[in-house]
Enzyme design. Sequence first.
Site, PDB file in Angstrom:
ATOM      1  CG  ASP A   1      -1.734  -1.300   1.308  1.00  0.00           C
ATOM      2  OD1 ASP A   1      -2.308  -1.709   0.286  1.00  0.00           O
ATOM      3  OD2 ASP A   1      -1.729  -1.917   2.383  1.00  0.00           O
TER       4      ASP A   1
ATOM      5  N   GLY B   1      -4.468  -4.418  -4.231  1.00  0.00           N
ATOM      6  CA  GLY B   1      -5.443  -3.443  -4.706  1.00  0.00           C
ATOM      7  C   GLY B   1      -4.713  -2.185  -5.112  1.00  0.00           C
ATOM      8  CG  HIS B   2      -1.951  -1.688  -7.639  1.00  0.00           C
ATOM      9  ND1 HIS B   2      -1.047  -2.208  -8.536  1.00  0.00           N
ATOM     10  CD2 HIS B   2      -1.453  -1.965  -6.420  1.00  0.00           C
ATOM     11  CE1 HIS B   2      -0.054  -2.776  -7.877  1.00  0.00           C
ATOM     12  NE2 HIS B   2      -0.276  -2.640  -6.592  1.00  0.00           N
TER      13      HIS B   2
ATOM     14  CD  GLN C   1       0.586  -9.037  -2.714  1.00  0.00           C
ATOM     15  OE1 GLN C   1       1.263  -9.649  -3.518  1.00  0.00           O
ATOM     16  NE2 GLN C   1      -0.679  -8.801  -2.920  1.00  0.00           N
TER      17      GLN C   1
ATOM     18  CB  THR D   1      -9.967  -6.575   3.652  1.00  0.00           C
ATOM     19  OG1 THR D   1      -8.936  -5.702   4.127  1.00  0.00           O
ATOM     20  CG2 THR D   1      -9.344  -7.789   2.999  1.00  0.00           C
ATOM     21  N   GLY D   2     -11.105  -3.412   3.233  1.00  0.00           N
ATOM     22  CA  GLY D   2     -11.689  -2.301   3.981  1.00  0.00           C
ATOM     23  C   GLY D   2     -11.161  -2.200   5.407  1.00  0.00           C
ATOM     24  NE  ARG D   3      -7.663  -7.042   6.578  1.00  0.00           N
ATOM     25  CZ  ARG D   3      -6.738  -7.990   6.554  1.00  0.00           C
ATOM     26  NH1 ARG D   3      -6.465  -8.677   7.641  1.00  0.00           N
ATOM     27  NH2 ARG D   3      -6.060  -8.250   5.446  1.00  0.00           N
TER      28      ARG D   3
ATOM     29  CG  ASP E   1      -0.268  14.368   0.069  1.00  0.00           C
ATOM     30  OD1 ASP E   1       0.456  13.456  -0.372  1.00  0.00           O
ATOM     31  OD2 ASP E   1      -1.501  14.266   0.162  1.00  0.00           O
TER      32      ASP E   1
ATOM     33  CE  LYS F   1       3.162  -2.483  -4.502  1.00  0.00           C
ATOM     34  NZ  LYS F   1       2.842  -2.245  -3.081  1.00  0.00           N
TER      35      LYS F   1
HETATM   36  P1  IMP Z   1      -2.578 -13.020   1.841  1.00  0.00           P
HETATM   37  O1  IMP Z   1      -1.679 -12.447   0.816  1.00  0.00           O
HETATM   38  O2  IMP Z   1      -4.038 -12.766   1.599  1.00  0.00           O
HETATM   39  O3  IMP Z   1      -2.275 -14.468   2.137  1.00  0.00           O
HETATM   40  O4  IMP Z   1      -2.279 -12.257   3.239  1.00  0.00           O
HETATM   41  C1  IMP Z   1      -1.035 -12.384   3.922  1.00  0.00           C
HETATM   42  C2  IMP Z   1      -0.623 -11.039   4.514  1.00  0.00           C
HETATM   43  O5  IMP Z   1      -0.271 -10.143   3.473  1.00  0.00           O
HETATM   44  C3  IMP Z   1      -1.718 -10.346   5.325  1.00  0.00           C
HETATM   45  O6  IMP Z   1      -1.120  -9.647   6.397  1.00  0.00           O
HETATM   46  C4  IMP Z   1      -2.292  -9.357   4.337  1.00  0.00           C
HETATM   47  O7  IMP Z   1      -2.912  -8.267   4.954  1.00  0.00           O
HETATM   48  C5  IMP Z   1      -1.046  -8.953   3.600  1.00  0.00           C
HETATM   49  N1  IMP Z   1      -1.292  -8.457   2.229  1.00  0.00           N
HETATM   50  C6  IMP Z   1      -1.569  -9.194   1.128  1.00  0.00           C
HETATM   51  N2  IMP Z   1      -1.703  -8.409   0.063  1.00  0.00           N
HETATM   52  C7  IMP Z   1      -1.498  -7.150   0.468  1.00  0.00           C
HETATM   53  C8  IMP Z   1      -1.459  -5.885  -0.200  1.00  0.00           C
HETATM   54  O8  IMP Z   1      -1.638  -5.777  -1.411  1.00  0.00           O
HETATM   55  N3  IMP Z   1      -1.214  -4.797   0.577  1.00  0.00           N
HETATM   56  C9  IMP Z   1      -0.980  -4.907   1.915  1.00  0.00           C
HETATM   57  N4  IMP Z   1      -0.980  -6.058   2.575  1.00  0.00           N
HETATM   58  C10 IMP Z   1      -1.234  -7.176   1.862  1.00  0.00           C
END
Ligand code: IMP
Length: 433
Positions: free
Chosen positions: A12, A39-40, A223, A300-302, A332, A15
């Site tokens: 996040d 998610g981009h 990631q 996921t909205g988390r 910013d 990128k």
């Molecule tokens: P998974 O990739 O769904 O198996 O999740 C494993 C870990 O990677 C978890 O902590 C997720 O929140 C984190 N994660 C996976 N993809 C992303 C991403 O694109 N951005 C941030 N965290 C990610």
Amino acid sequence: MVIIIVGGQWGDEGKGKVIDYLSEQAHLVIRPQGGNNAGHTVITEHGEFKFQLLPSGILYPQVTCVIGNGVVVDPRVVLKEIEQLRERGLEPHNLVISERAHMVMSYHPIFDRLEEGVRGDDRLGTTWRGVGPAYGDKVRRIGFRIGDLQKEVFMRKKIDFVVGQVKNPILDKLYGEPQLDTEAILQEYLGYARELDPYIKDTFPLIQSALDRSDNVLLEGAQATMLDLDFGTYPYVTGSNPTAGGACTGSGIPPTRVDLTLGCLKAYTTRVGYGPFPTELEGAIGDQIRERGHEFGTVTGRARRVGWFDACVARYAVRVNGAASIALLKLDILDELDRIKVCSSYEFRGETHRHPMANISHLKHCEPQYVEVPGWEADIGSARRWEDLPRACRDYIELIESEVGAPVDLIGVGPRRDQFVERRNPWTRAKAA
Ligand code: IMP
């Protein structure tokens, strides 16, 4: 020219915006790993787009966009994203999906949740998209590749084996869950086969021709380094290698053809899910950054965990990836702070560490050592040149450069496509490399 874009923290970093910016001059954009756990977000004159699988370059019709062999593709998600484009009058003629890419099958998210469930307090906080189970099956040689969709007889035989002999007994005996219907799965995937057929190709010739022509190729990592299966905070990591090496294996680009690795770093740090995070901020400043930075997961909205910039993490990422250039993003978001901290080392049991330790228990219990600097307390959203940035802001960037050991070439000063201060164009740097 070949440029790899990697995340230097826990994901996040922004990128998508960098890839969108560089895609304008690219011929080929390749997603080498990850799945719809990523998610981009890209904001253009057509509005806001959120991509989980489609390469961000898809909005440029002249750019060929490849979902590479190292990606795990959920056909349902890719079809939904294609639909999202069509609804806005855009047709993805420029999309290619590697026939070697594996699929997230409809049962993988089920296993993701079940496995997380049995971990209890030790759960990883995955995105529940089935990405880990899909990569696991790839390694166990019971995965389905996108190219399998074009072989009905083979699909039937393999689903009978994998679902009938492997998955169903586990669901029944281990979890007491209902059985999967092999015929229904087959029919569902044959439906996807028809819809995805125009996009499925062997990407080897296409990528080799691009290299032969010295085209501009962008590898769009998802990631980030600290979520890398080998170099991240294992087991609190994702199922792939989001580092520069993984970009090569996930695309088929030889390491010797890479001209530049561009590391993306957010001006502070965030993390979704569980696992150690030494500079995590709990309290008012953390909340302020989270709100201002809209730090809530695209997938996921988390709410994302938020912390100060960790130079140990960034320095490590620069070295693991061989990043010779940095894009510093979301600067910013710090505009309103009067004091800003940067962690330059960790103390653990009387020893100083300048990189994250492999032992995550040590990382969890270390004491971050901070350098504190004044904030700039000004709106930098309209800055486009280095000189437009306030002195304290430039000092912060220079501090980061000296801490991480790589030059900051691009600075993100807002969410829009044009909100960058460009000190050196990455394509120019790649050419000079
Ligand atoms: P998974 O990739 O769904 O198996 O999740 C494993 C870990 O990677 C978890 O902590 C997720 O929140 C984190 N994660 C996976 N993809 C992303 C991403 O694109 N951005 C941030 N965290 C990610």
